[in-house]
Write a protein that holds these residues in place. Structure first.
Motif, PDB file in Angstrom:
ATOM      1  N   GLY A  22      15.715  68.271  64.397  1.00  0.00           N
ATOM      2  CA  GLY A  22      16.138  69.511  63.765  1.00  0.00           C
ATOM      3  C   GLY A  22      17.351  69.304  62.873  1.00  0.00           C
ATOM      4  N   THR A  23      18.238  68.394  63.296  1.00  0.00           N
ATOM      5  CA  THR A  23      19.446  68.090  62.517  1.00  0.00           C
ATOM      6  C   THR A  23      19.084  67.475  61.170  1.00  0.00           C
ATOM      7  OG1 THR A  23      20.651  67.689  64.571  1.00  0.00           O
ATOM      8  CG2 THR A  23      21.620  66.813  62.540  1.00  0.00           C
ATOM      9  N   LEU A  24      18.218  66.457  61.210  1.00  0.00           N
ATOM     10  CA  LEU A  24      17.848  65.765  59.972  1.00  0.00           C
ATOM     11  C   LEU A  24      16.907  66.631  59.124  1.00  0.00           C
ATOM     12  CD1 LEU A  24      17.487  62.170  61.399  1.00  0.00           C
ATOM     13  CD2 LEU A  24      19.395  63.141  60.137  1.00  0.00           C
ATOM     14  N   SER A  25      16.192  67.511  59.754  1.00  0.00           N
ATOM     15  CA  SER A  25      15.372  68.476  59.012  1.00  0.00           C
ATOM     16  C   SER A  25      16.294  69.353  58.166  1.00  0.00           C
ATOM     17  CB  SER A  25      14.554  69.329  59.984  1.00  0.00           C
ATOM     18  OG  SER A  25      13.801  70.311  59.300  1.00  0.00           O
ATOM     19  N   TYR A  26      17.345  69.855  58.793  1.00  0.00           N
ATOM     20  CA  TYR A  26      18.316  70.707  58.097  1.00  0.00           C
ATOM     21  C   TYR A  26      18.944  69.954  56.921  1.00  0.00           C
ATOM     22  CZ  TYR A  26      22.553  73.452  57.289  1.00  0.00           C
ATOM     23  OH  TYR A  26      23.549  74.184  56.703  1.00  0.00           O
ATOM     24  N   LEU A  27      19.329  68.700  57.179  1.00  0.00           N
ATOM     25  CA  LEU A  27      19.994  67.896  56.147  1.00  0.00           C
ATOM     26  C   LEU A  27      19.113  67.725  54.908  1.00  0.00           C
ATOM     27  CD1 LEU A  27      21.747  64.922  58.009  1.00  0.00           C
ATOM     28  CD2 LEU A  27      22.822  66.579  56.477  1.00  0.00           C
ATOM     29  N   PHE A  28      17.895  67.228  55.095  1.00  0.00           N
ATOM     30  CA  PHE A  28      17.067  66.888  53.935  1.00  0.00           C
ATOM     31  C   PHE A  28      16.365  68.102  53.319  1.00  0.00           C
ATOM     32  CE2 PHE A  28      17.703  62.704  55.828  1.00  0.00           C
ATOM     33  CZ  PHE A  28      18.128  62.014  54.702  1.00  0.00           C
ATOM     34  N   ASN A  29      16.118  69.142  54.123  1.00  0.00           N
ATOM     35  CA  ASN A  29      15.573  70.376  53.534  1.00  0.00           C
ATOM     36  C   ASN A  29      16.570  70.979  52.552  1.00  0.00           C
ATOM     37  OD1 ASN A  29      13.378  70.032  55.191  1.00  0.00           O
ATOM     38  ND2 ASN A  29      13.935  71.647  56.655  1.00  0.00           N
ATOM     39  N   PHE A  54      25.069  64.945  48.925  1.00  0.00           N
ATOM     40  CA  PHE A  54      24.605  64.757  50.291  1.00  0.00           C
ATOM     41  C   PHE A  54      25.729  64.989  51.305  1.00  0.00           C
ATOM     42  CE2 PHE A  54      23.555  62.199  54.060  1.00  0.00           C
ATOM     43  CZ  PHE A  54      22.252  62.614  54.325  1.00  0.00           C
ATOM     44  N   SER A  55      26.955  64.498  50.949  1.00  0.00           N
ATOM     45  CA  SER A  55      28.093  64.602  51.869  1.00  0.00           C
ATOM     46  C   SER A  55      28.440  66.059  52.172  1.00  0.00           C
ATOM     47  CB  SER A  55      29.315  63.895  51.293  1.00  0.00           C
ATOM     48  OG  SER A  55      29.685  64.471  50.050  1.00  0.00           O
ATOM     49  N   GLU A  56      28.234  66.942  51.188  1.00  0.00           N
ATOM     50  CA  GLU A  56      28.557  68.360  51.374  1.00  0.00           C
ATOM     51  C   GLU A  56      27.594  68.993  52.393  1.00  0.00           C
ATOM     52  OE1 GLU A  56      28.677  72.220  48.530  1.00  0.00           O
ATOM     53  OE2 GLU A  56      29.600  70.396  47.707  1.00  0.00           O
ATOM     54  N   LYS A 109      17.261  60.475  45.635  1.00  0.00           N
ATOM     55  CA  LYS A 109      16.740  61.781  45.233  1.00  0.00           C
ATOM     56  C   LYS A 109      16.272  61.753  43.782  1.00  0.00           C
ATOM     57  CE  LYS A 109      18.239  66.654  45.142  1.00  0.00           C
ATOM     58  NZ  LYS A 109      19.377  67.567  45.416  1.00  0.00           N
ATOM     59  N   ALA A 110      17.075  61.119  42.938  1.00  0.00           N
ATOM     60  CA  ALA A 110      16.766  61.103  41.503  1.00  0.00           C
ATOM     61  C   ALA A 110      15.526  60.285  41.191  1.00  0.00           C
ATOM     62  CB  ALA A 110      17.967  60.559  40.742  1.00  0.00           C
ATOM     63  N   GLU A 111      15.233  59.262  41.973  1.00  0.00           N
ATOM     64  CA  GLU A 111      14.117  58.360  41.684  1.00  0.00           C
ATOM     65  C   GLU A 111      12.766  58.873  42.195  1.00  0.00           C
ATOM     66  OE1 GLU A 111      15.383  54.666  43.359  1.00  0.00           O
ATOM     67  OE2 GLU A 111      16.640  54.139  41.600  1.00  0.00           O
ATOM     68  N   GLN A 112      12.770  60.073  42.783  1.00  0.00           N
ATOM     69  CA  GLN A 112      11.497  60.640  43.260  1.00  0.00           C
ATOM     70  C   GLN A 112      10.600  61.045  42.094  1.00  0.00           C
ATOM     71  OE1 GLN A 112      11.842  63.221  47.094  1.00  0.00           O
ATOM     72  NE2 GLN A 112      13.537  63.804  45.768  1.00  0.00           N
ATOM     73  N   GLN A 113       9.300  61.156  42.382  1.00  0.00           N
ATOM     74  CA  GLN A 113       8.371  61.732  41.422  1.00  0.00           C
ATOM     75  C   GLN A 113       8.667  63.216  41.287  1.00  0.00           C
ATOM     76  OE1 GLN A 113       4.235  60.806  42.162  1.00  0.00           O
ATOM     77  NE2 GLN A 113       4.793  58.840  43.129  1.00  0.00           N
ATOM     78  N   HIS A 125       8.772  66.517  44.162  1.00  0.00           N
ATOM     79  CA  HIS A 125       8.775  65.872  45.471  1.00  0.00           C
ATOM     80  C   HIS A 125      10.090  66.156  46.195  1.00  0.00           C
ATOM     81  CE1 HIS A 125       5.073  63.885  44.488  1.00  0.00           C
ATOM     82  NE2 HIS A 125       5.146  63.035  45.537  1.00  0.00           N
ATOM     83  N   VAL A 126      10.043  66.090  47.499  1.00  0.00           N
ATOM     84  CA  VAL A 126      11.251  66.330  48.317  1.00  0.00           C
ATOM     85  C   VAL A 126      11.358  65.224  49.372  1.00  0.00           C
ATOM     86  CG1 VAL A 126      11.357  68.837  48.010  1.00  0.00           C
ATOM     87  CG2 VAL A 126       9.910  67.874  49.823  1.00  0.00           C
ATOM     88  N   LEU A 127      12.584  65.072  49.916  1.00  0.00           N
ATOM     89  CA  LEU A 127      12.833  64.034  50.918  1.00  0.00           C
ATOM     90  C   LEU A 127      12.648  64.588  52.342  1.00  0.00           C
ATOM     91  CD1 LEU A 127      16.049  62.425  49.381  1.00  0.00           C
ATOM     92  CD2 LEU A 127      13.732  61.454  49.390  1.00  0.00           C
ATOM     93  N   ARG A 128      12.011  63.805  53.186  1.00  0.00           N
ATOM     94  CA  ARG A 128      11.855  64.167  54.596  1.00  0.00           C
ATOM     95  C   ARG A 128      12.027  62.902  55.440  1.00  0.00           C
ATOM     96  NH1 ARG A 128      12.568  68.332  52.531  1.00  0.00           N
ATOM     97  NH2 ARG A 128      11.190  70.163  52.421  1.00  0.00           N
ATOM     98  N   TYR A 129      12.757  63.032  56.553  1.00  0.00           N
ATOM     99  CA  TYR A 129      12.961  61.901  57.472  1.00  0.00           C
ATOM    100  C   TYR A 129      11.969  62.065  58.620  1.00  0.00           C
ATOM    101  CZ  TYR A 129      15.523  58.312  60.103  1.00  0.00           C
ATOM    102  OH  TYR A 129      15.894  57.153  60.781  1.00  0.00           O
TER     103      TYR A 129
END
Length: 803
Positions: free
Chosen positions: A620-627, A636-638, A715-719, A722-726
């Motif tokens: 749930g923590t990493l879901s919150y971060l990357f969502n 990312f640090s913010e 993040k910038a190199e994604q197609q 697209h979004v990031l998910r862990y």
């Protein structure tokens, strides 16, 4: 006419005797025609027997005898009891001089208890203006000469009683219970509880309207209230049911009492001397309903076992056994017989067990030589529980409940009618067994005793949830949740009746250091049934307690993932112990907090469904971060600092970011599919830059901005779109011993289910052979103390509702 019978506790000095006098006075004032049968007062019979033993050893009997006399006179010093006291003086002096006594002498001594009781009560009533007459039942009840357990001679006894009451009809006759006399006018006694028998005989001879037996309890209960706090009073019983209860040890009744009443259809009412408002238990020819009535107990018994393969098919074996029992005056209360391997178990009085074994060995001496008999042995320290009214068709319910609580009956037998079942259990297990059976069959709330280890965010929330919900759950489900133990790493709080809402302060003030053995011992000492241990720690050390807890009759529930992610050997060893002890282990919150993920996978696997792949967002923590990082144009640090400030991460956020937690959850799911992977075999992508993995938490928190160039680049190199998910992913040929386990950061299209994830939700896709490329999707809140606690609570309720 009504016959009133008062027991020893009712006639004790003080409140008891005063209540008896008040009851008699009220009956007389109401115009009731009554006769009264009395037992010896207080513990007089036991005390006389004890003094007898002291005198026979030539020890100082006079001191306890003087104390006995003082107690018998009580506050009524002016009432003359000197005749009975002089008899006792002479008899005890003779016993002391000889150093021995006969049963005849013993009967003379014990009879004085009833004589003193009747004489004192008669004198008190007369002083109060109630016309009362002392009645020595030795002049009425004629018996054979079997001292200690004499049998009444019915015709002459009946004639004596009827004539006596014709001549003394205008008074309250106060009659001595328990005693009679033979044709030589020697004093005899009718056996223990014989005062009830006296009352029953007199009721029969006079064809009384009712026999009212006044005791110290409100009536017959579904079990002994001293052993089973939830026992309920039975309003009505039939004579047959009462007879069964009496035969199987109910101390409030004497088996012989029932027959004279049954012959004349005279109701018996069991009443409480000390409770005027109570209507007691009425025993008549008809019961008010079918079904299980009560649990009776025989405590002072032993089990005699005769084993021999060579006896199978031989005729006359049972006859030989019972001839031995009869010749040696040994009563058998229960017999159970096996057929495949010839074995016979006999339940006898504990005092007769050795004699029974020795005499059986003599009888079967030749059979030992021929090897037809292998062994004759005695099992001591056992008790018998009889379920009166139990139908075999539903016997599996209490039996299963006993097994679940690690109580294995040594022997059981049922009557031919199938309406009574008796179980022989270890004496040490009697108390617990009674409570388990009673809770299962009498509709009282099933008590679940819970020990909670760890009371941090999840544990503390869980405890409060249980305490707040318990009354409603008991009302709705007939399940009583009782948190009897709360522990942290240092202190333990125990309360067999349940902790209070003030438990946090109490564990600080009343808690003490402990080992797991203290918790197990406390549960055993207090006969606590239906035990559950809940592990809300994150401790690897605490997991070592799981096996002793399971062996100590605890079911296990855990939000702690460690036990399922240690070596595969420990994983299997734990399950072996659980199976051997028939204990459950639930851990639904190990993956997905409160989501029904593990259960779903278990069911699919159990049904034979071939699961081909599992993947999802496990944290749930990493879901919150990357969502949030994917959706917002911020560093990312913010986002990471925001998660830390909101308490979404562990105190050291690196525990979330390293990916080990996701790896452990993935391994748990793999093992549910019987895969033998070890934690070291998981390919985990650590999200922390290598140079930030060591050092203090404070130092790490000061360097969060060093994440930004790394993750901004990813993040910038994604197609596009697209979004990031862990994610964690289990794949490969899952029919083999091991699968491929990966934990990694991936980029997915935003218009997919995984890409559309919001907030801190967890998300799981389960791919199966039957469903093809359309996965089963489970999604929802995957973090938070309240959600996890509610998931653990759900596991508790699931275990509570099991058979």
């Amino acid at each position: 006419m009504k016959i009133l019978k008062f027991g020893g506790k009712s006639l004790s000095n003080g409140k008891g005797l005063n209540k008896v006098i008040s009851i008699i006075e009220n009956k007389v004032n109401q115009g009731d025609k009554i006769a009264v049968v009395v037992s010896a007062r207080g513990n007089a019979t036991d005390e006389l027997e004890e003094i007898l033993g002291v005198a026979a050893k030539n020890k100082d009997y006079k001191t306890p005898l003087e104390s006995f006399k003082k107690e018998q006179n009580g506050e009524y010093k002016d009432i003359d009891l000197s005749v009975e006291f002089e008899v006792l003086d002479k008899l005890f002096e003779g016993v002391s001089l000889i150093g021995d006594y006969s049963n005849k002498i013993k009967d003379q001594i014990l009879s004085q208890g009833e004589l003193l009781s009747a004489k004192l009560l008669t004198a008190i009533l007369n002083k109060k203006g109630i016309k009362a007459h002392f009645t020595d039942s030795r002049a009425l009840i004629k018996t054979d000469s079997k001292f200690g357990d004499a049998q009444p001679l019915e015709q002459v006894s009946k004639k004596n009683v009827v004539n006596y009451f014709k001549q003394n009809s205008d008074t309250v006759n106060i009659i001595t219970g328990f005693i009679g006399s033979n044709n030589n006018n020697d004093t005899t006694t009718l056996g223990r509880n014989g005062s009830n028998y006296t009352a029953s005989l007199i009721a029969n001879y006079l064809e009384a309207e009712e026999l009212q037996n006044y005791t110290h309890v409100d009536g017959i209960y579904t079990a002994n209230p001293e052993l089973v706090p939830d026992a309920k009073k039975i309003d009505r019983l039939s004579f047959n049911e009462a007879n069964e209860i009496a035969n199987f040890g109910a101390t409030i009744l004497h088996a012989k009492t029932i027959i004279p009443l049954l012959e004349k259809n005279i109701p018996l009412r069991i009443l409480n001397t000390f409770n005027d408002d109570n209507q007691g238990t009425l025993i008549t020819s008809k019961s008010n309903k079918e079904g299980i009535k009560t649990l009776s107990v025989l405590e002072n018994v032993s089990l005699v076992n005769l084993e021999g393969r060579g006896l199978l098919g031989k005729t006359g074996v049972d006859a030989r056994i019972f001839r031995v029992m009869g010749d040696n005056d040994i009563s058998v209360s229960i017999i159970s017989q096996g057929s495949s391997e010839r074995g016979i178990g006999l339940v006898v009085n504990a005092n007769d067990a050795t004699k029974a074994m020795v005499e059986l060995e003599k009888e079967f001496e030749n059979d030992f030589y021929s090897k037809d008999v292998n062994k004759i042995s005695v099992t001591d320290n056992v008790s018998v529980i009889s379920i009166i009214g139990q139908d075999l068709s539903t016997f599996h319910k209490p039996y299963t409940a006993l097994i679940k609580n690690k109580i294995v009956p040594i022997l059981f037998n049922n009557t031919v009618t199938g309406k009574n079942v008796s179980l022989v259990v270890k004496k040490t297990e009697l108390h617990k067994a009674l409570n388990v059976i009673h809770g299962e069959i009498f509709g009282v709330s099933k008590k679940i005793n819970i020990a909670i280890f760890g009371h941090g965010l999840v544990g503390g929330t869980l405890i409060n949830q249980i305490l707040e919900s318990a009354p409603a759950i008991e009302k709705r489900k007939d399940i009583k949740l009782n948190v009897f133990a709360i522990a942290n790493s240092k202190n333990l709080l125990l309360n067999k009746n349940g902790v209070s809402p003030n438990w946090k302060n109490e564990i600080q003030t009343n808690g003490f250091s402990y080992t797991i053995d203290d918790v197990i011992a406390f549960a055993n000492e207090n006969h606590l049934e239906n035990l559950i241990a809940v592990d809300n720690t994150a401790s690897a050390a605490f997991v070592e307690n799981y096996i002793p807890l399971a062996e100590g009759s605890f079911d296990l529930i855990s939000s702690n993932k460690v036990a399922n992610t240690l070596s595969y050997k420990f994983y299997k060893d734990l399950r072996k112990v659980l199976a051997e002890n028939q204990k459950n282990y639930l851990y639904e919150t190990n993956v997905g907090a409160g989501l029904p993920l593990i259960d779903t996978i278990k069911l699919l696997h159990l049904s034979g469904e071939n699961i081909t792949k599992i993947k999802g967002v496990f944290s749930g923590t990493l879901s919150y971060l990357f969502n949030n990082f994917s959706a917002k144009d911020v560093p990312f640090s913010e986002i990471l600092k925001e998660a830390i400030d909101n308490g979404y991460t562990e105190p050291d956020p690196r525990e979330d970011l390293c990916g080990n937690d996701v790896g452990r959850k993935l391994l748990i799911l793999a093992r549910e599919l019987d895969l033998q992977n070890e934690f070291e075999e998981i390919n985990i992508q650590n999200l922390i830059p290598e140079h930030l993995r060591e050092g203090s938490v404070a130092d790490f928190l000061n360097k969060l901005k060093e994440f930004d160039p790394i993750y901004n680049k990813i993040k910038a190199e994604q197609q596009p779109n697209h979004v990031l998910r862990y994610i964690g992913e289990l794949s490969g040929d899952l029919q083999n011993d091991k699968g491929n386990l990966e934990v990694k950061l991936v980029s997915v299209p935003s218009d997919t289910a995984l890409g559309g994830l919001k907030g801190s939700d967890s998300f799981f896709e389960i791919y199966t052979e039957s469903y093809g490329d359309r996965p089963i999707v489970i999604q929802g809140a995957g973090a938070g103390s309240a959600v996890t606690a509610r998931g653990v609570f759900g596991d508790i309720l699931r275990l509570s509702e099991k058979g």
